[in-house]
Design a protein around this motif. Structure first.
Motif, PDB file in Angstrom:
ATOM      1  N   VAL A 221      37.980  43.101  45.254  1.00 39.22           N
ATOM      2  CA  VAL A 221      38.771  43.804  46.484  1.00 39.22           C
ATOM      3  C   VAL A 221      38.636  44.553  47.651  1.00 39.22           C
ATOM      4  O   VAL A 221      37.764  44.619  48.013  1.00 39.22           O
ATOM      5  N   VAL A 222      38.084  45.719  46.351  1.00 37.53           N
ATOM      6  CA  VAL A 222      37.685  46.584  47.108  1.00 37.53           C
ATOM      7  C   VAL A 222      36.111  46.361  47.796  1.00 37.53           C
ATOM      8  O   VAL A 222      35.350  47.194  48.349  1.00 37.53           O
ATOM      9  N   ALA A 223      35.471  46.062  47.140  1.00 34.94           N
ATOM     10  CA  ALA A 223      33.771  46.085  46.706  1.00 34.94           C
ATOM     11  C   ALA A 223      33.547  44.861  47.644  1.00 34.94           C
ATOM     12  O   ALA A 223      33.074  45.505  48.849  1.00 34.94           O
ATOM     13  N   ALA A 224      34.637  43.852  48.350  1.00 33.25           N
ATOM     14  CA  ALA A 224      34.679  43.184  49.741  1.00 33.25           C
ATOM     15  C   ALA A 224      35.261  43.660  51.073  1.00 33.25           C
ATOM     16  O   ALA A 224      34.370  43.494  51.692  1.00 33.25           O
ATOM     17  N   VAL A 225      36.083  44.269  50.860  1.00 28.00           N
ATOM     18  CA  VAL A 225      36.638  45.785  51.926  1.00 28.00           C
ATOM     19  C   VAL A 225      35.119  46.245  52.286  1.00 28.00           C
ATOM     20  O   VAL A 225      34.397  46.211  53.389  1.00 28.00           O
TER      21      VAL A 225
ATOM     22  N   VAL B 256      34.198  38.066  47.494  1.00 27.88           N
ATOM     23  CA  VAL B 256      36.651  37.501  47.343  1.00 27.88           C
ATOM     24  C   VAL B 256      36.908  35.985  47.310  1.00 27.88           C
ATOM     25  O   VAL B 256      37.726  35.981  46.336  1.00 27.88           O
ATOM     26  N   LEU B 257      35.011  35.826  46.614  1.00 29.88           N
ATOM     27  CA  LEU B 257      35.425  34.301  46.012  1.00 29.88           C
ATOM     28  C   LEU B 257      35.725  34.729  44.370  1.00 29.88           C
ATOM     29  O   LEU B 257      36.579  34.311  43.981  1.00 29.88           O
ATOM     30  N   MET B 258      34.979  36.060  44.023  1.00 30.62           N
ATOM     31  CA  MET B 258      35.254  36.731  42.539  1.00 30.62           C
ATOM     32  C   MET B 258      36.813  37.093  42.250  1.00 30.62           C
ATOM     33  O   MET B 258      37.924  36.598  40.949  1.00 30.62           O
ATOM     34  N   ALA B 259      37.710  37.112  43.334  1.00 31.47           N
ATOM     35  CA  ALA B 259      38.771  37.996  44.041  1.00 31.47           C
ATOM     36  C   ALA B 259      39.789  36.615  43.653  1.00 31.47           C
ATOM     37  O   ALA B 259      40.443  36.766  42.864  1.00 31.47           O
ATOM     38  N   GLY B 260      39.491  35.653  44.368  1.00 34.62           N
ATOM     39  CA  GLY B 260      40.202  34.804  44.168  1.00 34.62           C
ATOM     40  C   GLY B 260      39.871  33.778  42.628  1.00 34.62           C
ATOM     41  O   GLY B 260      41.274  33.277  42.295  1.00 34.62           O
ATOM     42  N   LEU B 261      38.970  34.042  42.246  1.00 34.13           N
ATOM     43  CA  LEU B 261      38.428  33.112  40.627  1.00 34.13           C
ATOM     44  C   LEU B 261      39.605  34.560  39.757  1.00 34.13           C
ATOM     45  O   LEU B 261      39.883  33.470  38.653  1.00 34.13           O
ATOM     46  N   SER B 262      39.605  35.532  39.409  1.00 30.79           N
ATOM     47  CA  SER B 262      40.465  36.184  38.729  1.00 30.79           C
ATOM     48  C   SER B 262      41.443  36.339  38.961  1.00 30.79           C
ATOM     49  O   SER B 262      42.561  36.299  38.530  1.00 30.79           O
ATOM     50  N   SER B 263      41.884  36.159  40.630  1.00 29.95           N
ATOM     51  CA  SER B 263      43.479  36.166  40.438  1.00 29.95           C
ATOM     52  C   SER B 263      43.991  34.791  39.283  1.00 29.95           C
ATOM     53  O   SER B 263      45.430  34.694  39.432  1.00 29.95           O
ATOM     54  N   ASN B 264      43.195  33.719  39.646  1.00 30.33           N
ATOM     55  CA  ASN B 264      43.857  32.074  39.598  1.00 30.33           C
ATOM     56  C   ASN B 264      43.944  32.438  38.038  1.00 30.33           C
ATOM     57  O   ASN B 264      44.846  32.077  36.645  1.00 30.33           O
ATOM     58  N   MET B 265      42.936  33.528  37.576  1.00 34.76           N
ATOM     59  CA  MET B 265      42.562  33.564  35.519  1.00 34.76           C
ATOM     60  C   MET B 265      43.509  34.481  35.284  1.00 34.76           C
ATOM     61  O   MET B 265      44.499  33.667  34.264  1.00 34.76           O
ATOM     62  N   ALA B 266      44.739  35.457  36.179  1.00 36.27           N
ATOM     63  CA  ALA B 266      45.438  36.129  35.507  1.00 36.27           C
ATOM     64  C   ALA B 266      47.054  35.032  35.818  1.00 36.27           C
ATOM     65  O   ALA B 266      47.181  35.527  34.798  1.00 36.27           O
ATOM     66  N   TRP B 267      47.129  34.399  36.604  1.00 34.98           N
ATOM     67  CA  TRP B 267      48.177  33.293  36.682  1.00 34.98           C
ATOM     68  C   TRP B 267      47.996  32.757  35.700  1.00 34.98           C
ATOM     69  O   TRP B 267      49.093  32.527  34.881  1.00 34.98           O
ATOM     70  N   PHE B 268      46.839  32.058  34.902  1.00 33.35           N
ATOM     71  CA  PHE B 268      46.667  30.731  33.859  1.00 33.35           C
ATOM     72  C   PHE B 268      47.217  31.787  32.947  1.00 33.35           C
ATOM     73  O   PHE B 268      48.050  31.767  32.282  1.00 33.35           O
ATOM     74  N   TYR B 269      46.824  32.829  32.754  1.00 30.09           N
ATOM     75  CA  TYR B 269      47.103  33.600  31.072  1.00 30.09           C
ATOM     76  C   TYR B 269      48.775  34.443  31.455  1.00 30.09           C
ATOM     77  O   TYR B 269      49.152  33.885  30.240  1.00 30.09           O
ATOM     78  N   VAL B 270      49.240  34.038  31.924  1.00 27.47           N
ATOM     79  CA  VAL B 270      50.381  34.766  32.430  1.00 27.47           C
ATOM     80  C   VAL B 270      51.235  33.373  32.441  1.00 27.47           C
ATOM     81  O   VAL B 270      52.384  33.887  31.641  1.00 27.47           O
ATOM     82  N   ARG B 271      51.496  32.580  32.948  1.00 25.63           N
ATOM     83  CA  ARG B 271      52.083  31.330  32.384  1.00 25.63           C
ATOM     84  C   ARG B 271      51.756  30.599  31.278  1.00 25.63           C
ATOM     85  O   ARG B 271      52.177  30.399  30.572  1.00 25.63           O
ATOM     86  N   ARG B 272      50.501  30.908  30.594  1.00 28.48           N
ATOM     87  CA  ARG B 272      50.618  30.599  29.222  1.00 28.48           C
ATOM     88  C   ARG B 272      50.879  31.089  28.422  1.00 28.48           C
ATOM     89  O   ARG B 272      52.031  31.065  27.663  1.00 28.48           O
ATOM     90  N   HIS B 273      51.601  32.966  28.872  1.00 22.82           N
ATOM     91  CA  HIS B 273      51.944  33.481  27.785  1.00 22.82           C
ATOM     92  C   HIS B 273      53.439  33.431  28.224  1.00 22.82           C
ATOM     93  O   HIS B 273      54.277  33.279  26.545  1.00 22.82           O
TER      94      HIS B 273
END
Length: 58
Positions: free
Chosen positions: A16-20, A34-51
Motif C-alpha cells: 500500500v505504501v509503495a502504491a501511494v 494495489v493488486l499485490m496488497a489485495g492478494l496479501s490481504s486475502n492471504m492474511a485472512w486465509f491464514y488467520v481463519r485456518r488457524h
C-alpha cells in the motif's frame, strides 16, 4: 496470530505504501502494488481463519 499471517500483513502494508508513492509520482505502476496488497490481504485472512479453525477443532 500465525507467523505467515503476520508476514502477509507486512507485505500488504508495504504494498500500500509503495502504491501511494507510485501514484503520487504519477506512475501507473501503482496498480500492480494495489493488486499485490489485495492478494496479501486475502492471504492474511486465509491464514488467520485456518488457524482459528485448527484451534477450534483441537
Amino acid at each position: 496470530m500465525p507467523r505467515l499471517a503476520l508476514y502477509a500483513i507486512a507485505v500488504c502494508v508495504l504494498a500500500v505504501v509503495a502504491a501511494v508513492f507510485s501514484f503520487v509520482q504519477g506512475r501507473w505502476l501503482g496498480i500492480v502494488w494495489v493488486l499485490m496488497a489485495g492478494l496479501s490481504s486475502n492471504m492474511a485472512w486465509f491464514y488467520v481463519r485456518r488457524h482459528r479453525a485448527e484451534a477450534d477443532a483441537s
